[in-house]
Every structure is written in C-alpha cells, then in structure tokens.
Design a protein around this motif. Structure first.
Motif, short mmCIF file in Angstrom:
data_model
loop_
_atom_site.label_atom_id
_atom_site.label_comp_id
_atom_site.label_asym_id
_atom_site.label_seq_id
_atom_site.Cartn_x
_atom_site.Cartn_y
_atom_site.Cartn_z
N ASP A 4 0.85 -1.19 0.00
CA ASP A 4 0.00 0.00 0.00
C ASP A 4 0.88 1.24 0.00
O ASP A 4 1.76 1.37 0.86
N GLU A 5 0.66 2.11 -0.95
CA GLU A 5 1.40 3.37 -1.04
C GLU A 5 2.91 3.17 -0.94
O GLU A 5 3.60 3.89 -0.22
N GLY A 6 3.41 2.17 -1.66
CA GLY A 6 4.84 1.92 -1.71
C GLY A 6 5.43 1.25 -0.48
O GLY A 6 6.65 1.20 -0.33
N GLU A 7 4.57 0.73 0.39
CA GLU A 7 5.03 0.03 1.59
C GLU A 7 4.40 -1.35 1.65
O GLU A 7 3.27 -1.54 1.20
N ARG A 48 5.39 -1.96 8.79
CA ARG A 48 5.03 -1.37 7.50
C ARG A 48 6.34 -0.81 6.94
O ARG A 48 6.88 0.17 7.46
N ASP A 77 5.26 -3.69 -7.28
CA ASP A 77 4.57 -2.39 -7.42
C ASP A 77 3.31 -2.52 -8.24
O ASP A 77 3.15 -3.21 -9.15
#
Length: 177
Positions: A45-48, A143, A177
């Motif tokens: 989520d959102e690059g994590e 995270r 990604d």
C-alpha cells in the motif's frame, strides 16, 4: 521410479490437530489433515509492504514473514482461500483490503511437505485496528517502504530474527509495485 513410488500405499505415522506425518515407501513427509491449506498475503500500500514478526516454536526465535494463516483449520476444509486471507490479514495486521486476488498456488518445501499455500495480493488497504493476531500469537506488524526492505531484513537478521523464505522474493522482485 516416480510411478513406482506413487503405486506404494501411503500410511499415516502420526497425526495431530494441524500436521500429519505420512510415509509412502521409504519416503517420509509432513502434510496437513482435513484439507487444511495456507494463504500468504502480499499486502502493498502506497509503496510500503506489511510484514509480520512472531515467535516460532520450531525455530526457537522470532521470524519475519509475510502475513499468512491456515485456510480451513477451524472447519471441514471448505473455507474460501480469499476469505481466509482477508480474515488473517485483519487478525494479524489490523488492515482490511478492498479486494483480494489469488496469484496462484505454491509449495514451500516439496521435498518434505505436501502443504501448499496460495499467494494472495491484497488491494486497497485500510487500517481498522492494531493487529497482533489472536490469542497468544503476539504478532508485531511492520510497515516497510519497498525500497528499504533489504535494509530492514538485514537489521532484523542482525537482531537474531529468522527470515521466512518468502521474504526473499521481496528482495528480488520488480513485480510487486
């Protein structure tokens, strides 16, 4: 040899609630009773990415892993893998997914286990709680930015934390990604 081995009768050497030791000819292996399977969740989520850390009795120390859990362990084995993955994601991490997508069935140690797991991608994450698991699981949720996974794994290893083999795929994959 393979056909001959498959013609050998399979016998159960020992069975517990969650594992069974079987033998076919001279080959001994471990499996799951009652159709129990596993789901492993790739939650980005959102690059994590969400990772979990929990003590594993067979290792005698904590292990860094992707969130995961058993499918069908509390029923007759008819539980849907995507529903089980969603349940496990919420229990372990405190995140709910808008959508769960199966990425296929995999086998983690086919030379000694018949157990498979379904890799599930969680889309659209919303934090709804703290996570940590159920009962005495005592799960720590991490995270981790995708670009920092390698450093995070190295730091965990330096702390004496075991690293689950599935985490290795994060160190080598461009397809997350």
């Amino acid at each position: 040899m393979n056909e001959q081995m498959m013609e050998e009768p399979e016998s159960t050497q020992w069975e517990g609630d969650y594992i069974v030791v079987r033998q076919r000819g001279t080959w001994e292996y471990v499996g799951r009773p009652r159709g129990i399977r596993a789901a492993v969740i790739l939650a980005v989520d959102e690059g994590e990415i969400l990772l979990v850390e929990q003590f594993r009795v067979p290792l005698g120390k904590p292990c860094l892993e992707l969130p995961a859990g058993l499918v069908g362990d509390e029923d007759s084995g008819d539980e849907d893998v995507l529903e089980a993955a969603a349940r496990e994601l919420e229990e372990e991490t405190g995140y709910r997914a808008e959508e769960m997508e199966s990425l296929g069935e995999f086998f983690s140690s086919p030379g000694m286990m018949s157990e498979s797991f379904t890799l599930v991608r969680a889309h659209g994450l919303t934090q709804i709680g703290e996570g940590g698991g159920v009962g005495s699981e005592d799960i720590t949720v991490h995270r981790v930015p995708l670009g920092r996974v390698e450093d995070f794994v190295a730091a965990a290893r330096a702390r004496g934390v075991a690293i689950d083999v599935r985490v290795m795929s994060l160190l080598m994959a461009d397809w997350i990604d």
